[in-house]
Enzyme design. Structure first.
Site: not given
Ligand code: FAD
Length: 384
Positions: A123, A130, A266, A335, A338, A362, A365-366
């Site tokens: 957590c 995020g 196929r 794809q 089909g 985790e 990718n940004e």
């Molecule tokens: C199905 C699922 C399971 C998950 N499980 C867990 C879990 O078990 N434990 C846990 O702790 N978290 C968990 N997460 C949370 C996940 O790690 C976060 O959603 C993720 O780290 C992104 O945070 P955010 O959603 O707040 O996006 P944001 O941080 O708000 O980002 C929004 C967008 O802005 C981009 N961005 C933000 N900052 C920058 C920057 N400095 N430069 C360029 N781009 C940037 C991001 O890449 C993204 O595209 C889970 C998420 C999902 C969807």
């Protein structure tokens, strides 16, 4: 890094494959469709050591390397990336308890987590923290004989199903150095769980928000020292990124295997799909990208195993590359089937939905690119 697997690793791979085909394959589509959390299957995984692959042997873990664990997760994810990904999170949490837990915490929880009898969540994320996880606001205040937690977490995998929560909370000043890590029994009074999030994929595991209201945690359930929580969380994520990348490589291989069999059977225009060069080229690229991703993941795992100074950057590169490649390969495989690729009769649409989130969690990718660029541009690392 030895590119060939040794005999022991081959045995683990076979065990994981047999388990995935025997236990995951018959039910993976149903777990996805009906959003069933497969607790029994996870327990069965625990009897084989799959719930504590790299956790310390002291708490009952197998004490394997990250590379070994990656090989195992890859095989299982070829059948069910969602359930395997949950297993990787549980493995990470179990490893954290084994490495940073006090003697009491290790005794109270270690053996149960190691066997999968009890399951754990990680957590870190909060509604307003995020990507910028170090800005988290959940607080942990020291009061006489316990810590008292208040705040909220978001997007927690397994929440509501798991027994122990590894929670990062603020014990000190703003920023990373004010964060500590705690093991919190999931049924402690004051913890409430949000509704099960409705998701595109990863349906065999719940995702929920969690609220902490005056939650009392024993002093001995602090992981490491006060102020070490962010470091612990990031150490966890280095391995977590290899794990999730392994799940993407496994899913890609599963997609390739399905597409290959389909193309061989196929016929259109009186020829099997394998005879069309356009499809051969697409297939060749899918295989090439999967092999490249696999080697990158294994290199990062070896870096982590050897304690290399640039291991975190390699983990970020492997996560970025393998999760992008894995998703694209699954999409391409869909794809190749089909219209049938769009139906739930085949696993492709599930693999596409499940691998999409690997590019987001985790660390997005940004953020992986931020880590890589910082290493090369600011720290002048060469990564050769
Ligand atoms: C199905 C699922 C399971 C998950 N499980 C867990 C879990 O078990 N434990 C846990 O702790 N978290 C968990 N997460 C949370 C996940 O790690 C976060 O959603 C993720 O780290 C992104 O945070 P955010 O959603 O707040 O996006 P944001 O941080 O708000 O980002 C929004 C967008 O802005 C981009 N961005 C933000 N900052 C920058 C920057 N400095 N430069 C360029 N781009 C940037 C991001 O890449 C993204 O595209 C889970 C998420 C999902 C969807």
């Amino acid at each position: 890094m030895d590119i060939e697997l040794n005999e022991e690793q081959k045995a683990f791979v076979q065990l994981a494959k047999d388990f995935a085909y025997g236990v995951f394959a018959p039910h993976a589509a149903q777990w996805d469709q009906e959003e069933i959390f497969p607790r029994d299957a996870l327990r069965e995984a625990g009897t084989l050591g799959l719930c504590s692959l790299y956790a310390s042997t002291e708490i009952g873990g197998l004490g394997l390397s990250r590379l070994d664990a990656s090989l195992v997760f890859e095989e299982m994810a070829a059948i069910d990336p969602s359930t395997t990904a949950f297993l990787t999170i549980h493995n990470m949490a179990t490893w954290m308890v084994g490495l940073w837990g006090s003697a009491r915490l290790r005794k109270d929880w270690g053996p149960f987590l190691a066997t999968g009898e009890k399951l754990a969540s990680y957590c870190l994320t909060e509604p307003d923290a995020g990507s910028d996880a170090a800005s988290l606001r959940t607080s942990a205040e020291l009061k006489n004989d316990c810590y008292v937690l208040n705040g909220a977490k978001a997007f927690i995998s397994g929440a509501g199903e798991t027994d122990l929560l590894i929670v990062m909370a603020r014990t000190g000043a703003a920023g990373a150095s004010g964060i500590s890590a705690f093991a919190v029994p999931a049924n402690t009074p004051g913890i409430t769980y949000g509704r099960k999030e409705r998701k595109m994929g990863w349906n065999s595991q719940s995702t929920r928000a969690i609220t902490f209201d005056q939650v009392e945690v024993p002093l001995e359930y602090l992981l490491g020292q006060e102020g070490e929580g962010f470091k612990i969380a990031m150490r966890g994520l280095d391995g977590g990124r290899i794990n999730i990348a392994s799940c993407s490589v496994g899913a890609a291989q599963g997609a390739i295997d399905t597409a290959k069999t389909y193309m061989q059977g196929r016929k259109q225009f009186n020829q099997t799909l394998t005879s069309f060069q356009a499809l051969q080229f697409k297939f060749a690229d899918m295989v090439t990208h999967t092999v490249a991703a696999r080697q990158m993941v294994r290199l990062a795992a070896c870096k982590l195993d050897s304690g290399a100074a640039d291991a975190s950057t390699y983990c970020a590169m492997a996560k970025r590359f393998a999760t992008d490649a894995g998703f694209t390969v699954c999409l391409d495989a869909q794809q190749l089937l089909g219209g049938y690729g769009y139906l739930k009769d085949y696993p492709l649409e599930r693999l596409v939905r499940d691998t999409r989130v690997h590019q987001i969690l985790e660390g997005t990718n940004e953020i992986m690119r931020v880590i890589i660029a910082r290493h090369v541009l600011e720290k002048d690392g060469d990564l050769k």
